[in-house]
Design an enzyme around this catalytic site. Structure first.
Site, PDB file in Angstrom:
ATOM      1  N   LYS A  77       0.794  -1.217   0.000  1.00 19.32           N
ATOM      2  CA  LYS A  77       0.000   0.000   0.000  1.00 19.32           C
ATOM      3  C   LYS A  77       0.831   1.273   0.000  1.00 19.32           C
ATOM      4  O   LYS A  77       0.287   2.360  -0.218  1.00 19.32           O
ATOM      5  CB  LYS A  77      -0.950  -0.003   1.202  1.00 19.32           C
ATOM      6  CG  LYS A  77      -1.915  -1.143   1.182  1.00 19.32           C
ATOM      7  CD  LYS A  77      -2.655  -1.181  -0.118  1.00 19.32           C
ATOM      8  CE  LYS A  77      -4.051  -1.574   0.069  1.00 19.32           C
ATOM      9  NZ  LYS A  77      -4.999  -1.140  -0.854  1.00 19.32           N
ATOM     10  N   SER A  87      -2.514 -12.656   3.943  1.00 21.48           N
ATOM     11  CA  SER A  87      -3.077 -12.474   2.596  1.00 21.48           C
ATOM     12  C   SER A  87      -2.118 -12.986   1.523  1.00 21.48           C
ATOM     13  O   SER A  87      -2.541 -13.251   0.400  1.00 21.48           O
ATOM     14  CB  SER A  87      -3.480 -11.013   2.344  1.00 21.48           C
ATOM     15  OG  SER A  87      -2.366 -10.184   2.171  1.00 21.48           O
TER      16      SER A  87
HETATM   17  C1  LIG Z   1      -2.517  -7.182   3.720  1.00 20.28           C
HETATM   18  C2  LIG Z   1      -3.232  -6.824   2.462  1.00 20.28           C
HETATM   19  N1  LIG Z   1      -3.379  -7.749   1.510  1.00 20.28           N
HETATM   20  C3  LIG Z   1      -4.025  -7.486   0.367  1.00 20.28           C
HETATM   21  C4  LIG Z   1      -4.567  -6.258   0.107  1.00 20.28           C
HETATM   22  C5  LIG Z   1      -5.336  -6.028  -1.185  1.00 20.28           C
HETATM   23  O1  LIG Z   1      -4.731  -5.141  -2.097  1.00 20.28           O
HETATM   24  P1  LIG Z   1      -5.635  -4.183  -2.980  1.00 20.28           P
HETATM   25  O2  LIG Z   1      -6.293  -3.198  -2.045  1.00 20.28           O
HETATM   26  O3  LIG Z   1      -4.704  -3.500  -3.918  1.00 20.28           O
HETATM   27  O4  LIG Z   1      -6.655  -5.017  -3.684  1.00 20.28           O
HETATM   28  C6  LIG Z   1      -4.443  -5.280   1.082  1.00 20.28           C
HETATM   29  C7  LIG Z   1      -5.079  -3.980   0.904  1.00 20.28           C
HETATM   30  O5  LIG Z   1      -5.321  -3.252   1.840  1.00 20.28           O
HETATM   31  C8  LIG Z   1      -3.751  -5.561   2.282  1.00 20.28           C
HETATM   32  O6  LIG Z   1      -3.614  -4.625   3.247  1.00 20.28           O
END
Ligand SMILES: Cc1ncc(COP(=O)(O)O)c(C=O)c1O
Length: 442
Positions: A51, A271
């Site tokens: 991010k 994630s």
């Molecule tokens: C830990 C984590 N994984 C995945 C994502 C997903 O990414 P995106 O918002 O670009 O879809 C985020 C977004 O906040 C995140 O903080």
């Protein structure tokens, strides 16, 4: 700027670009041998997550349009955008308020405050719910709207500068790092900035690149990502531009997260486990793929969630009291073996029992078994289990049962040691089952 020496005059010079990409690391042990799957390690961003890219680009874009620190920033976040933005805000002289869901990890809330953000905790889903009338997103919008002279909301959930950040950096980095040979791009879905921006860039270079989005099940516990229901109302979600959407369960994501850390020595967060699990499902038996999977952040912000998901890592203070008369060492061993992969609650077991979808093994002495047991349970006392287990069916999961859920843990461990894959012990045992009002038979 000479990125080979890695000497910088400002931390902001570390923000990634084609010349200074975050690393791609090939996974060796968690993917089938013939697969070429590379993880893009986004915690190499200067503030620790994918991010940072969008925090920098959204602020740069807003400043270009005339935003100055006379206004305060307000931004709803599941944590990482807030952390990146707090650092960017500090560097650029802005004050920041971050409405967050109460449910996000404590580590992220405390870190945000530590970095100088004014954190407002609001009842909301783990990733702020776009359709909630009084969630973090609606709260931020309300404040920004009611006093536009004082507040500015960058709004990562709707801002094209989110997509653009990935179009300008993540995509070109991957294209260059793979010498244009990337065949699959996989990302977990939150705001969808990563998948949409990177996917657009890669498909412009080669329309055959497959772009795959991974999302969790409804009611998941994976910070930063959205279920399909929430994605339907996510502005930057453009499914018509992706080749596939894959759903991954909580257990699949956390199991793979654990394996990434232990087997690959990659400090990936939950994630990342989700994204890789989805990648493996999507790749199927594909042999010639060169897949790149985004690993959004590392494991260190998630201790409290790991304790929830893997109680055995919680440490002694979290353990249940030792039952009277039980050897404390034995109690500690049994407790250590108890986690959602090795045990299940009566509520979870009930449908398996009524549909006869699991083999029930009651490990108590015959006398106790005859006084009342779960419907369909066979009796194999613990001491006889090793000699009689060979006859148990291997195609169905096995649930071990005793009085209170202690001896059945030994039974579960024994069966696993004998090669039975899907074995769990019933928490609370026959007594807990009866206390819930569930049927017993004699
Ligand atoms: C830990 C984590 N994984 C995945 C994502 C997903 O990414 P995106 O918002 O670009 O879809 C985020 C977004 O906040 C995140 O903080």
């Amino acid at each position: 700027m000479d990125h080979t020496l890695r000497v910088y005059e400002s931390i902001l010079e570390l923000l990634p670009s084609e010349e200074n990409p975050t690393p791609l690391v090939r996974l060796q042990k968690t993917v089938p041998e013939q697969f070429r799957v590379y993880a893009k390690l986004e915690w190499y961003n200067p503030f620790g997550a994918v991010k940072d890219r969008i925090a920098a680009n959204m602020l740069r874009d807003a400043e270009r349009r005339g935003l100055t620190p006379l206004k305060r920033l307000i931004e709803p976040t599941s944590g990482n955008t807030g952390i990146g933005l707090a650092m960017m805000a500090n560097a650029r002289g802005f004050a920041l308020r971050t409405p967050v869901s109460q449910a996000i990890p404590q580590e992220k809330k405390t870190t945000l405050r530590f970095l100088g953000s004014d954190v407002v905790e609001i009842p909301d889903s783990l990733c702020p719910d776009p359709s909630s009338p009084d969630g973090a997103i609606a709260t931020a919008k309300g404040i920004a709207r009611s006093n536009p002279d004082q507040w500015h909301m960058l709004n990562q959930y709707e801002n094209d500068a989110n997509i653009e950040a990935h179009y300008r950096t993540t995509g070109p980095e991957i294209w260059r790092q793979t010498a244009g040979r990337v065949t699959h791009f996989i990302a977990a879905l939150g705001t969808c900035g990563t998948i949409t921006g990177t996917g657009r860039f890669l498909k412009e270079r080669n329309p055959d690149v497959k772009v795959i989005g991974v999302h969790p099940q409804e009611g998941h516990e994976i910070p930063g990502v959205r279920s399909i229901k929430q994605l339907q109302v996510t502005k930057l979600f453009h499914p018509e531009e992706y080749d596939a959407l894959v759903e991954v369960s909580n257990d699949e994501a956390y199991d793979l997260c654990l394996r990434l850390n232990r087997e690959e020595s990659v400090i990936a967060g939950p994630s990342s486990g989700l994204a890789l699990a989805g990648a493996l499902k999507a790749l199927g038996t594909e042999r010639d793929a060169l897949a790149v999977v985004i690993f959004p952040d590392n494991i260190f912000k998630y201790a409290s969630f790991l304790e929830k998901h893997f109680p055995q890592f919680a440490g002694a203070a979290q353990h249940a009291p030792v039952p009277a008369g039980q050897d404390p060492l034995l109690a500690a061993m049994l407790q250590a073996a108890r986690n959602p992969h090795t045990t299940l609650e009566a509520e979870e077991a009930l449908p398996l029992v009524t549909q006869q979808a699991a083999a029930l093994v009651d490990v108590r002495p015959a006398q106790q078994y005859l006084q009342g047991h779960l419907p369909g349970a066979v009796n194999i006392p613990l001491l006889e289990l090793s000699s009689r287990a060979a006859r148990l069916p291997r195609e169905r999961p096995v649930i071990t049962v005793c009085n209170r859920g202690n001896a059945s843990i030994s039974g579960m461990l024994l069966l696993r040691a004998m090669g039975f894959q899907e074995v769990r012990s019933l928490n609370g045992g026959t007594i807990g089952w009866r206390e819930k009002g569930y049927p017993l038979e004699r």
